[in-house]
Design a protein around this motif. Structure first.
Motif, PDB file in Angstrom:
ATOM      1  N   ASP A  13      14.586   1.555  25.294  1.00 43.74           N
ATOM      2  CA  ASP A  13      13.546   2.556  25.547  1.00 43.74           C
ATOM      3  C   ASP A  13      12.367   2.026  26.352  1.00 43.74           C
ATOM      4  OD1 ASP A  13      12.599   0.943  23.569  1.00 43.74           O
ATOM      5  OD2 ASP A  13      12.216   2.523  22.111  1.00 43.74           O
ATOM      6  N   HIS A  38      16.372  -2.556  21.680  1.00 41.50           N
ATOM      7  CA  HIS A  38      16.835  -2.000  20.412  1.00 41.50           C
ATOM      8  C   HIS A  38      18.353  -1.863  20.423  1.00 41.50           C
ATOM      9  CE1 HIS A  38      12.773  -0.753  19.278  1.00 41.50           C
ATOM     10  NE2 HIS A  38      12.620  -0.246  20.474  1.00 41.50           N
ATOM     11  N   HIS A  89      12.281  -4.224  11.323  1.00 39.90           N
ATOM     12  CA  HIS A  89      13.015  -4.625  12.513  1.00 39.90           C
ATOM     13  C   HIS A  89      13.255  -6.129  12.467  1.00 39.90           C
ATOM     14  CE1 HIS A  89      11.799  -0.932  15.189  1.00 39.90           C
ATOM     15  NE2 HIS A  89      12.672  -0.643  14.236  1.00 39.90           N
ATOM     16  N   ARG A 113      22.289   6.595  15.872  1.00 38.84           N
ATOM     17  CA  ARG A 113      21.340   7.304  16.736  1.00 38.84           C
ATOM     18  C   ARG A 113      21.915   8.646  17.179  1.00 38.84           C
ATOM     19  NH1 ARG A 113      17.146   4.484  18.791  1.00 38.84           N
ATOM     20  NH2 ARG A 113      17.053   2.325  18.090  1.00 38.84           N
ATOM     21  N   ARG A 116      21.461  11.008  14.398  1.00 37.46           N
ATOM     22  CA  ARG A 116      20.074  11.369  14.068  1.00 37.46           C
ATOM     23  C   ARG A 116      19.386  12.186  15.148  1.00 37.46           C
ATOM     24  NH1 ARG A 116      15.146   7.443  15.068  1.00 37.46           N
ATOM     25  NH2 ARG A 116      16.198   7.685  17.090  1.00 37.46           N
ATOM     26  N   GLY A 146      16.419   6.845  22.036  1.00 41.19           N
ATOM     27  CA  GLY A 146      15.494   6.694  20.922  1.00 41.19           C
ATOM     28  C   GLY A 146      14.378   7.725  20.928  1.00 41.19           C
ATOM     29  N   ARG A 147      13.554   7.644  19.883  1.00 37.95           N
ATOM     30  CA  ARG A 147      12.456   8.590  19.757  1.00 37.95           C
ATOM     31  C   ARG A 147      11.495   8.576  20.947  1.00 37.95           C
ATOM     32  NH1 ARG A 147       9.870   7.357  14.186  1.00 37.95           N
ATOM     33  NH2 ARG A 147      10.848   5.330  14.535  1.00 37.95           N
ATOM     34  N   PRO A 148      11.243   7.396  21.571  1.00 32.00           N
ATOM     35  CA  PRO A 148      10.339   7.429  22.726  1.00 32.00           C
ATOM     36  C   PRO A 148      10.855   8.326  23.861  1.00 32.00           C
ATOM     37  CG  PRO A 148      10.531   5.197  21.903  1.00 32.00           C
ATOM     38  CD  PRO A 148      11.563   6.013  21.183  1.00 32.00           C
ATOM     39  N   ILE A 163       2.638  10.245  24.444  1.00 31.52           N
ATOM     40  CA  ILE A 163       3.711   9.763  23.574  1.00 31.52           C
ATOM     41  C   ILE A 163       3.158   9.524  22.177  1.00 31.52           C
ATOM     42  CG2 ILE A 163       5.242   7.778  23.208  1.00 31.52           C
ATOM     43  CD1 ILE A 163       6.204   8.191  25.911  1.00 31.52           C
ATOM     44  N   PHE A 167       4.407  11.152  18.464  1.00 32.04           N
ATOM     45  CA  PHE A 167       4.743  10.451  17.221  1.00 32.04           C
ATOM     46  C   PHE A 167       3.887  10.941  16.056  1.00 32.04           C
ATOM     47  CE2 PHE A 167       7.244   7.641  19.832  1.00 32.04           C
ATOM     48  CZ  PHE A 167       8.234   7.208  18.971  1.00 32.04           C
ATOM     49  N   LYS A 181      16.983   6.882  10.206  1.00 35.99           N
ATOM     50  CA  LYS A 181      18.336   6.480  10.594  1.00 35.99           C
ATOM     51  C   LYS A 181      18.650   5.050  10.161  1.00 35.99           C
ATOM     52  CE  LYS A 181      17.388   4.418  15.080  1.00 35.99           C
ATOM     53  NZ  LYS A 181      16.457   3.512  14.433  1.00 35.99           N
ATOM     54  N   HIS A 264       6.972  -1.950  26.619  1.00 37.28           N
ATOM     55  CA  HIS A 264       7.930  -0.867  26.860  1.00 37.28           C
ATOM     56  C   HIS A 264       7.657  -0.221  28.218  1.00 37.28           C
ATOM     57  CE1 HIS A 264       8.847  -1.033  22.537  1.00 37.28           C
ATOM     58  NE2 HIS A 264       9.765  -0.101  22.676  1.00 37.28           N
ATOM     59  N   LYS A 268       4.579   2.641  26.386  1.00 39.11           N
ATOM     60  CA  LYS A 268       3.659   2.129  25.369  1.00 39.11           C
ATOM     61  C   LYS A 268       2.483   1.498  26.096  1.00 39.11           C
ATOM     62  CE  LYS A 268       5.516   0.988  20.834  1.00 39.11           C
ATOM     63  NZ  LYS A 268       6.058  -0.083  20.002  1.00 39.11           N
TER      64      LYS A 268
HETATM   65  P1  AMP Z   1      13.849   4.724  17.229  1.00 40.45           P
HETATM   66  O1  AMP Z   1      14.432   3.333  17.221  1.00 40.45           O
HETATM   67  O2  AMP Z   1      14.575   5.639  18.133  1.00 40.45           O
HETATM   68  O3  AMP Z   1      13.626   5.272  15.862  1.00 40.45           O
HETATM   69  O4  AMP Z   1      12.398   4.572  17.887  1.00 40.45           O
HETATM   70  C1  AMP Z   1      11.567   3.529  17.484  1.00 40.45           C
HETATM   71  C2  AMP Z   1      10.655   3.141  18.610  1.00 40.45           C
HETATM   72  O5  AMP Z   1       9.694   4.143  18.790  1.00 40.45           O
HETATM   73  C3  AMP Z   1       9.830   1.892  18.314  1.00 40.45           C
HETATM   74  O6  AMP Z   1      10.481   0.724  18.564  1.00 40.45           O
HETATM   75  C4  AMP Z   1       8.700   2.076  19.255  1.00 40.45           C
HETATM   76  O7  AMP Z   1       9.105   1.662  20.525  1.00 40.45           O
HETATM   77  C5  AMP Z   1       8.500   3.557  19.285  1.00 40.45           C
HETATM   78  N1  AMP Z   1       7.383   4.019  18.448  1.00 40.45           N
HETATM   79  C6  AMP Z   1       7.316   4.091  17.098  1.00 40.45           C
HETATM   80  N2  AMP Z   1       6.120   4.585  16.708  1.00 40.45           N
HETATM   81  C7  AMP Z   1       5.420   4.828  17.855  1.00 40.45           C
HETATM   82  C8  AMP Z   1       4.119   5.340  18.141  1.00 40.45           C
HETATM   83  N3  AMP Z   1       3.279   5.751  17.163  1.00 40.45           N
HETATM   84  N4  AMP Z   1       3.732   5.430  19.440  1.00 40.45           N
HETATM   85  C9  AMP Z   1       4.565   5.044  20.435  1.00 40.45           C
HETATM   86  N5  AMP Z   1       5.801   4.549  20.227  1.00 40.45           N
HETATM   87  C10 AMP Z   1       6.221   4.441  18.957  1.00 40.45           C
END
Ligand code: AMP
Ligand code: ZN
Ligand code: FE
Ligand code: FE
Length: 295
Positions: A13, A38, A89, A113, A116, A146-148, A163, A167, A181, A264, A268
């Motif tokens: 990500d 990741h 992690h 992933r 989820r 991923g979530r980002p 971003i 979150f 997940k 990132h 980030k």
């Molecule tokens: P995931 O592995 O898909 O659950 O996403 C996790 C990733 O989201 C982390 O490693 C960070 O890179 C990013 N992340 C988590 N919390 C935040 C946040 N508050 N702001 C920005 N990025 C975040």
């Protein structure tokens, strides 16, 4: 001299391709880097090639998401009330990128992933936030999604301004569309890293969000029993006080230390070399890895 032993590329990500990171790192004043995407080692060969061209030391790495309930599973009398939440992690350093057991685990984690992410999108849809999972996959480029990536689609569609806001409002722990997940047992993560020839390090302990220093101490003791090699003491999210606390913990448990920016790219705010990790941290890790490989 400085090193930065925690960064992400487009293989997961981050927004910079793995082959671009060594030049960016050199420009940021770094003498050694680790790529720690990741749940994937896919970016390592390209980054290693570029690092040797640029003349910067390179650590092939990975960052695995593990189940934080290892903390909660400690005996109630030892460490009462440790929550089963937060982020656990594990960083792997000096891994063989083509280790078959690690590759299998990566596949399993990508599957988690794939299960989820659509759940997150359907929760968002239920909340009236109309985004398409196809847009997320397209933005991620079909790699580790991923979530980002979801956060960035939310920004693009105008649902949030940043971003970070994505979150806070939707994707983070406790937020409206949060789905867990990370159910990989910590010992499996550590074992897989060891099996691939690597060192296993606890990443950014502040993200565990443990209520008391004693709780972290119990968790570190437990992880050390499971084979943990070290702790990430310097990180973008760590205050100077956090770093001093974690360095002390590493000392007391005879663990290695590491650090990095968790860069990132544009996803980030942390920049390369923000964490000012002394080059000697890299040398100590290389020494430990070499000794283990020889022994
Ligand atoms: P995931 O592995 O898909 O659950 O996403 C996790 C990733 O989201 C982390 O490693 C960070 O890179 C990013 N992340 C988590 N919390 C935040 C946040 N508050 N702001 C920005 N990025 C975040
Ligand atoms: Zn990330
Ligand atoms: Fe992390
Ligand atoms: Fe990271």
């Amino acid at each position: 001299m400085f090193c930065d032993l925690h960064m992400h590329s487009t293989a997961s990500d981050g927004t910079d391709p793995p082959e671009s990171l060594p030049t960016l790192a050199k420009d940021a004043g770094l003498a050694a880097i680790a790529l720690t995407d990741h749940d994937t080692a896919a970016g390592l060969p390209a980054c290693a090639d570029a690092a040797s061209r640029v003349g910067i030391a390179f650590v092939p790495g990975i960052e695995l998401s593990a189940d934080p309930r290892v903390a909660a599973s400690l005996s109630e009398t030892d460490a009462p009330g440790i929550p089963a939440t937060g982020t656990l992690h594990i960083l792997g350093y000096f891994i063989r990128h083509d280790d078959p057991q690690l590759a299998k685990l990566e596949g399993w984690l990508r599957e988690a992933r794939a299960q989820r992410n659509p759940q997150i999108v359907s929760r968002l849809n239920q909340l009236g936030v109309k985004i398409d999972y196809d847009d997320v996959i397209e933005l991620a480029g079909g790699r580790v999604v991923g979530r980002p990536h979801i956060a960035q689609v939310l920004v693009r569609k105008g649902y949030v301004k940043s971003i970070h806001e994505a979150f806070v409002r939707y994707l983070g722990e406790g937020a409206a569309a949060h789905v867990r997940k990370d159910r990989l047992a910590a010992d499996r993560a550590i074992d897989a890293i060891h099996h691939a020839g690597g060192l296993a390090m606890l990443a950014h302990p502040v993200q565990l969000r443990l209520p008391r220093p004693a709780a972290l101490e119990h968790l570190v003791a437990r992880l050390k029993d499971l084979g943990l090699d070290g702790i990430e003491t310097r990180h973008c999210d760590h205050s100077a006080r956090d770093t001093a606390h974690f360095e002390d913990l590493a000392n007391r448990f005879d663990l290695l230390t590491t650090g990095g920016s968790d860069y990132h790219g544009s996803r980030k705010t942390c920049r390369l070399n923000d964490s000012r990790v002394p080059y000697s941290a890299y040398e100590a890790l290389l020494g430990a890895h070499t000794a283990r490989a020889a022994g």
